[in-house]
Design an enzyme around this catalytic site. Structure first.
Site, PDB file in Angstrom:
ATOM      1  N   LYS A  22       2.360  10.389   0.797  1.00  0.00           N
ATOM      2  CA  LYS A  22       0.954  10.004   0.922  1.00  0.00           C
ATOM      3  C   LYS A  22       0.060  11.206   0.660  1.00  0.00           C
ATOM      4  CE  LYS A  22       0.422   6.894   4.105  1.00  0.00           C
ATOM      5  NZ  LYS A  22       0.533   6.544   5.539  1.00  0.00           N
ATOM      6  N   ARG A  73      -2.907   9.828   9.722  1.00  0.00           N
ATOM      7  CA  ARG A  73      -1.918   8.993   9.039  1.00  0.00           C
ATOM      8  C   ARG A  73      -0.598   9.714   8.854  1.00  0.00           C
ATOM      9  NH1 ARG A  73      -4.796   7.422   3.511  1.00  0.00           N
ATOM     10  NH2 ARG A  73      -3.344   5.647   3.651  1.00  0.00           N
ATOM     11  N   GLY A 110       5.374   1.024   6.921  1.00  0.00           N
ATOM     12  CA  GLY A 110       5.136   0.488   8.260  1.00  0.00           C
ATOM     13  C   GLY A 110       6.029   1.041   9.346  1.00  0.00           C
ATOM     14  N   MET A 150       6.244   4.243  10.520  1.00  0.00           N
ATOM     15  CA  MET A 150       5.641   5.236  11.411  1.00  0.00           C
ATOM     16  C   MET A 150       4.196   4.855  11.658  1.00  0.00           C
ATOM     17  SD  MET A 150       7.379   8.667  10.053  1.00  0.00           S
ATOM     18  CE  MET A 150       6.745   8.331   8.447  1.00  0.00           C
ATOM     19  N   ARG A 168       1.274   5.124  -4.621  1.00  0.00           N
ATOM     20  CA  ARG A 168       2.660   5.574  -4.697  1.00  0.00           C
ATOM     21  C   ARG A 168       3.349   4.736  -5.768  1.00  0.00           C
ATOM     22  NH1 ARG A 168       3.798   3.045   1.191  1.00  0.00           N
ATOM     23  NH2 ARG A 168       3.419   0.923   0.589  1.00  0.00           N
ATOM     24  N   HIS A 223       4.742  -6.984   5.129  1.00  0.00           N
ATOM     25  CA  HIS A 223       5.951  -6.259   5.504  1.00  0.00           C
ATOM     26  C   HIS A 223       7.194  -6.994   5.017  1.00  0.00           C
ATOM     27  CE1 HIS A 223       9.241  -5.148   8.274  1.00  0.00           C
ATOM     28  NE2 HIS A 223       8.755  -3.937   8.088  1.00  0.00           N
ATOM     29  N   SER A 236      45.471   8.279 -13.372  1.00  0.00           N
ATOM     30  CA  SER A 236      44.353   7.489 -12.864  1.00  0.00           C
ATOM     31  C   SER A 236      44.239   7.793 -11.382  1.00  0.00           C
ATOM     32  CB  SER A 236      44.610   6.004 -13.104  1.00  0.00           C
ATOM     33  OG  SER A 236      43.523   5.259 -12.607  1.00  0.00           O
ATOM     34  N   CYS A 272      40.539   4.468 -10.649  1.00  0.00           N
ATOM     35  CA  CYS A 272      40.605   3.013 -10.489  1.00  0.00           C
ATOM     36  C   CYS A 272      40.396   2.591  -9.042  1.00  0.00           C
ATOM     37  CB  CYS A 272      41.937   2.480 -11.019  1.00  0.00           C
ATOM     38  SG  CYS A 272      43.367   3.132 -10.147  1.00  0.00           S
ATOM     39  N   TYR A 332      37.284   7.890 -18.160  1.00  0.00           N
ATOM     40  CA  TYR A 332      36.757   6.555 -17.878  1.00  0.00           C
ATOM     41  C   TYR A 332      36.744   6.281 -16.373  1.00  0.00           C
ATOM     42  CZ  TYR A 332      41.554   4.985 -17.064  1.00  0.00           C
ATOM     43  OH  TYR A 332      42.812   4.845 -16.569  1.00  0.00           O
TER      44      TYR A 332
HETATM   45  P1  ADP Z   1       0.907   2.917   6.255  1.00  0.00           P
HETATM   46  O1  ADP Z   1       1.704   4.069   5.790  1.00  0.00           O
HETATM   47  O2  ADP Z   1       1.535   2.135   7.345  1.00  0.00           O
HETATM   48  O3  ADP Z   1       0.410   2.084   5.115  1.00  0.00           O
HETATM   49  P2  ADP Z   1      -1.646   4.181   6.288  1.00  0.00           P
HETATM   50  O4  ADP Z   1      -1.753   5.580   6.740  1.00  0.00           O
HETATM   51  O5  ADP Z   1      -1.665   3.973   4.827  1.00  0.00           O
HETATM   52  O6  ADP Z   1      -0.382   3.520   6.955  1.00  0.00           O
HETATM   53  O7  ADP Z   1      -2.861   3.440   6.960  1.00  0.00           O
HETATM   54  C1  ADP Z   1      -2.881   2.127   7.407  1.00  0.00           C
HETATM   55  C2  ADP Z   1      -4.090   1.386   6.855  1.00  0.00           C
HETATM   56  O8  ADP Z   1      -5.299   2.071   7.180  1.00  0.00           O
HETATM   57  C3  ADP Z   1      -4.076   1.273   5.365  1.00  0.00           C
HETATM   58  O9  ADP Z   1      -4.527   0.002   4.996  1.00  0.00           O
HETATM   59  C4  ADP Z   1      -5.032   2.314   4.928  1.00  0.00           C
HETATM   60  O10 ADP Z   1      -5.622   1.998   3.691  1.00  0.00           O
HETATM   61  C5  ADP Z   1      -6.045   2.326   6.031  1.00  0.00           C
HETATM   62  N1  ADP Z   1      -6.669   3.645   6.145  1.00  0.00           N
HETATM   63  C6  ADP Z   1      -6.037   4.803   6.348  1.00  0.00           C
HETATM   64  N2  ADP Z   1      -6.900   5.834   6.353  1.00  0.00           N
HETATM   65  C7  ADP Z   1      -8.126   5.305   6.148  1.00  0.00           C
HETATM   66  C8  ADP Z   1      -9.436   5.872   6.037  1.00  0.00           C
HETATM   67  N3  ADP Z   1      -9.639   7.173   6.094  1.00  0.00           N
HETATM   68  N4  ADP Z   1     -10.442   5.023   5.831  1.00  0.00           N
HETATM   69  C9  ADP Z   1     -10.232   3.691   5.753  1.00  0.00           C
HETATM   70  N5  ADP Z   1      -9.039   3.095   5.832  1.00  0.00           N
HETATM   71  C10 ADP Z   1      -7.989   3.895   6.030  1.00  0.00           C
HETATM   72 MG    MG Z   2      -0.466   2.756   3.541  1.00  0.00          MG
END
Ligand code: ADP
Ligand code: MG
Ligand code: MG
Length: 920
Positions: free
Chosen positions: A41, A111, A120, A122, A361, A483, A809, A877, A897
């Site tokens: 991220k 984050r 989802g 962490m 990503r 999810h 083999s 094998c 092979y």
């Molecule tokens: P995950 O890895 O579980 O997707 P994120 O860190 O991406 O968690 O954040 C969860 C949600 O919060 C995502 O929808 C993300 O876009 C939103 N979000 C994270 N940071 C911000 C921010 N600075 N402003 C607005 N929305 C945010």
């Molecule tokens: Mg996210």
């Protein structure tokens, strides 16, 4: 001597290492290739900022800080306590707001973000920096108290859950905050969160805080600084929460990587009807089609889209809702694909009409999508053919061979009114099975051997094990990026999501369908089609995949099979670059035919003992074992000879001149005799011999450790007439087939050789019989005599053995057992914890070659053997021959092979191509 050392050992003056990396305003300290340090991220936020995309400013605390945190019992690395406020001051300057300022407060998100995406798993906290004073400022400043209190109640809820640990205490309890929220909605007689007004939300904040006080015995922290450090610690802590650990195990991610923490200025999708939030893929992640794919919700924040709270709208609808933001997003879609040269998965937020990018990503995709995208991108000149080959996960190709519902059976089910509902097609394939409403129920049923469909309102990371155990996943809520869809796809599960007609009642244990008079319960059968989104009552038989219909069944014309054509194109490219030959393990003509259709260039292992179990053969086989004299044994063997010869003729015919490696008898003889008295009596009666003779023979053959007992070449050495009969059957078959016009290339393989003299004895018999047969039949053909290398002594003396052998083999199943000293059949109880809990082996060594141990022995054997005989043919094998990492290893040590089961042949072809291309 001592003095200078003491001086050198003194610590350098504390110069704190850099732990923090900035992004925002068109600049960044990091880059996309710094994932190890910044997490995916953080690295991609930095990259997007550099690309000039609208990224709210912020900073990333490196994964090293997290590793330090765990190495030091939860302590922060020196300098971090100073570096964070300095970086925060820079964010304040960039957005013109101050953290904790009652007039114009800066709010941030905190984050998580590891090196590999863990959707989802962490935690993330939004709207941090709010307290009773700053919320009033925010309300005043925006003139929108409802918005300010909506942020506040979300913050208290998330912080209470993630940092203060207020979670449901039992399996059936709902999220305690959600319960209070539902109660409030009921009291106010409204349906949606968005219908609650500012007053209601203000009350909720107070009630949430009271809940924290009573349930957790702590006061909710009001100081923004304290909030921030609490959140940073909790994100680090979430690296080691149970679901994250389970996810890492399932995806082979090391625990040592740690997570980064991203602190970022908030932007708000919940500011009113001209605000919103969404997620999208630059192409369809299920089919790979080149269409913008995603969903959004207006007046919503962060997780609302993925959490399945409200069902989002398809991204195309954004064009009507906000044409300007949509156009900008389409432009970013192009920019990102051109820049990353791959399909991207993005998160965005629109704040009062202005678009912000919050994440990108490389997008996870189904195997089908991976293949289509790779081929399309070559055509679009975004990537080269070699890159296309690298882009497809070899294991995923098995998905393309997976069954789909039999079209007629499906039509019949529709006609019978069994089509219950339609959801979103999130993970292709067909699956039928019994309903489980809970993850542990799914696990239990699967353990009992049932096929299970996990049916849930929505899934959460807690359901991971249950999802892994199920054949298919069906949810009532959530979109293509929920999810369930994301994780299901990655696991290669058949998956249907957002099937809103389903009414699931966990307490009653029922599944109803709105508008229908149907009640299904746990254990009832359903069938789901992950390619169309259809849900059926009862099971439906599945039909083979397009690829199988074209290649194996030959019931389909390739011209009408687009998936087959993509598969064939990719395989063609793979064959052009790979160096390793690909063979298959096949004992029967139909298996050989399937293997050849999938692209096998020969048979690497034909096990003859399976043939002895066939119709009419077990009798003479048992006679042979029960024989008391050589004459009796020869008489029994001569009855077996025509059967074996016919089997080999069948194999040679279907293989059409491709090499066929036939192994002489390998298992201990007692495997062919009955072990209970009744069956022994029956056998004695059939053979007209006394029961005692059968019983005594079985007893005499009993072994304490059959794996290391009287088996392999040991049988053929003590009873040379067995090897002689088998060699005769092989060569007579070869002669017959040759005379009928098909070329043959038999390779006779002697198992379990540890000493060169063993091979000498057996090879002499084989070669003598070959000469006799060629003379007798008046025909000549090429043949080889070689050996399996499957005990350590064989590997250690490979040079001596190579002098007698035409080929080796590696039998890596036995070689793994004998090298590790682990019997595979007895390993269940300790090998699973060895891998999962203690990390002794990174993966099951019977699935993925133990390269450091068994692999080292193979490498040594190859070196010794090649020195003694440079033209020696070398192959593998064992089961490992179709496992991508092991295939790569075989390429690296110079084998000629690999041989694997027929359905793994495409996997091995692609893995061999990737091995030849080398690391990217
Ligand atoms: P995950 O890895 O579980 O997707 P994120 O860190 O991406 O968690 O954040 C969860 C949600 O919060 C995502 O929808 C993300 O876009 C939103 N979000 C994270 N940071 C911000 C921010 N600075 N402003 C607005 N929305 C945010
Ligand atoms: Mg996210
Ligand atoms: Mg073996």
């Amino acid at each position: 001597m001592a003095r200078p050392q003491a001086r050198a050992a003194r610590p350098a003056p504390a110069r704190a290492r850099r732990r923090i990396y900035w992004f925002g305003g068109g600049r960044a300290d990091g880059r996309a290739d710094m994932k190890a340090l910044l997490g995916g991220k953080g690295a991609n936020l930095a990259e997007m900022a550099r690309l000039g995309l609208p990224v709210p400013p912020g900073f990333t605390i490196s994964t090293e800080a997290c590793t330090y945190y765990y190495a030091h019992g939860g302590g922060y690395p020196p300098g971090l306590k100073e570096q964070v406020p300095a970086a925060l001051a820079r964010v304040e300057k960039a957005v013109g707001r101050r953290f904790g300022d009652p007039q114009k407060p800066l709010l941030v998100s905190v984050r998580s973000g590891a090196r590999a995406s863990m959707p989802g798993m962490m935690d993330t906290i939004l709207n941090l920096g709010l307290n009773d004073r700053t919320v009033a400022g925010l309300a005043r400043e925006t003139g929108n108290p409802r918005f300010a209190y909506d942020c506040y109640r979300r913050f208290v809820q998330m912080y209470g859950d993630v940092v203060l640990g207020l979670k449901p205490e039992t399996k059936t309890e709902r999220d305690p905050f959600e319960t209070v929220l539902e109660e409030k909605k009921r009291a106010r007689r409204v349906k949606l969160d968005t219908d609650l007004d500012a007053d209601a939300l203000r009350e909720l904040v107070a009630e949430f805080k009271a809940l924290v006080r009573t349930r957790k015995g702590v006061r909710f922290p009001e100081e923004p600084e304290e909030q921030l450090w609490g959140a940073i610690g909790a994100v680090f802590g979430s690296w080691m929460n149970e679901r994250a650990i389970v996810y890492r195990r399932l995806n082979a991610i090391p625990d040592t990587w740690g997570t980064a923490v991203n602190v970022q200025a908030m932007v708000f999708g919940n500011m009113g009807p001209d605000s919103g939030t969404g997620v999208a893929f630059t192409r369809d992640p299920a089919t790979g089609e080149n269409v913008f794919y995603g969903e959004f919700l207006m007046n919503a924040q962060g997780e609302d889209v993925v959490a399945g709270v409200r069902t989002p709208l398809p991204i195309a609808a954004l064009e009507r809702e906000n044409p300007k933001a949509y156009a900008q997003l389409m432009k970013i879609r192009r920019t990102l694909e051109r820049h990353y040269r791959d399909v991207m998965d993005i998160e965005f937020t629109i704040q009062q009409g202005t678009l912000y990018m919050l994440q990108c990503r490389v997008g996870k995709r189904t195997a089908l999508a991976a293949v289509r995208i790779a081929l399309d991108m070559v055509r679009e000149r975004l990537i080269t053919r070699d890159e296309a080959l690298r882009r497809v996960e070899p294991d995923g190709l098995e998905q393309l061979l997976r069954p789909t519902f039999d079209a007629k059976a499906k039509d019949a089910a529709v006609a019978a009114g069994r089509l219950l509902a339609r959801g979103l097609a999130a993970g292709p394939g067909a699956a039928a099975g019994r309903i489980a409403f809970h993850a542990d129920e799914a696990e239990a049923r699967t353990a009992r051997g049932e096929s299970v469909i996990l049916v849930r309102i929505e899934t959460s990371p807690e359901d991971l094990r249950g999802m892994a155990a199920s054949r298919g996943i069906l949810t009532a809520r959530g979109g293509m990026t929920s999810h369930a869809a994301l994780v299901g796809r990655q696991m290669g599960k058949v998956c249907v999501v957002g099937c809103e007609a389903l009414l699931i009642d966990y307490e009653a244990g029922t599944l109803r369908v709105s508008g229908r008079d149907v009640v299904l319960r746990e254990g009832d059968e359903v069938a789901i089609d992950g390619s169309t989104g259809e849900v059926f009552q009862g099971a439906i038989p599945a039909a083979p995949s397009e690829v199988v219909q074209v290649l194996i069944d030959r019931t389909r014309d390739p011209a009408t099979a687009p998936v087959y054509r993509m598969f064939a194109q990719l395989m063609k490219w793979a064959d052009q670059v790979r160096r390793l030959g690909i063979r298959a393990n096949a004992d029967q003509p139909d298996q050989g035919a399937a293997a050849a259709a999938f692209g096998a260039e020969g048979i690497g292992l034909c096990r003859t003992e399976h043939m002895f179990f066939g119709e009419g053969k077990l009798g003479p086989m048992r006679e042979m074992i029960l024989a008391e004299t050589v004459e009796e044994r020869r008489a029994a063997l001569s009855k077996l000879l025509p059967f074996q010869r016919a089997d080999f003729e069948g194999i040679f015919e279907v293989m059409q001149g491709r090499p066929v490696t036939i192994r002489t008898i390998d298992p201990p003889l007692h495997e062919f005799l009955p072990h209970d008295e009744a069956a022994q009596r029956e056998l004695a009666a059939q053979m007209r011999i006394p029961f005692e003779r059968v019983r005594d023979r079985v007893e005499a053959l009993h072994e304490f450790n059959p794996m290391l007992g009287f088996r392999g070449c040991r049988l053929g050495i003590v009873y040379p007439e067995i090897t002689e009969m088998q060699a005769r059957a092989i060569f007579e078959a070869a002669a017959h087939v040759r005379k009928a016009g098909t070329t043959v290339e038999p390779e006779v393989m002697i198992p379990l050789v540890g000493h060169v003299k063993e091979l000498m004895l057996q090879a002499a018999i084989v070669r003598r019989v070959a000469d006799e047969v060629m003379k007798q039949e008046g025909v000549r053909f090429r043949y080889l005599v070689g050996t399996m290398i499957e005990v350590p002594r064989g590997a250690l003396t490979a040079d001596e053995i190579a002098a007698v052998a035409d080929f080796f083999s590696f039998g890596t199943n036995d070689l793994t057992q004998t090298t590790l000293g682990v019997s595979r059949d007895d390993a269940g109880r300790f090998l699973v914890p060895y891998v999962d809990r203690f990390n002794i082996y990174p993966r099951d060594p019977f699935q993925s070659l133990d390269q450091d141990g068994v692999g080292a022995l193979m490498k040594l054997a190859v070196e010794k053997a090649r020195r003694a005989r440079p033209d020696l043919k070398l192959g593998i094998c064992g089961e490992h021959g179709g496992e991508p990492a092991s295939v790569r290893f075989c390429h690296a040590i110079g084998l000629d092979y690999v041989s694997c089961s027929p359905y793994r042949v495409p996997v091995a072809r692609l893995a061999a191509a990737q091995a030849a291309l080398g690391p990217d």
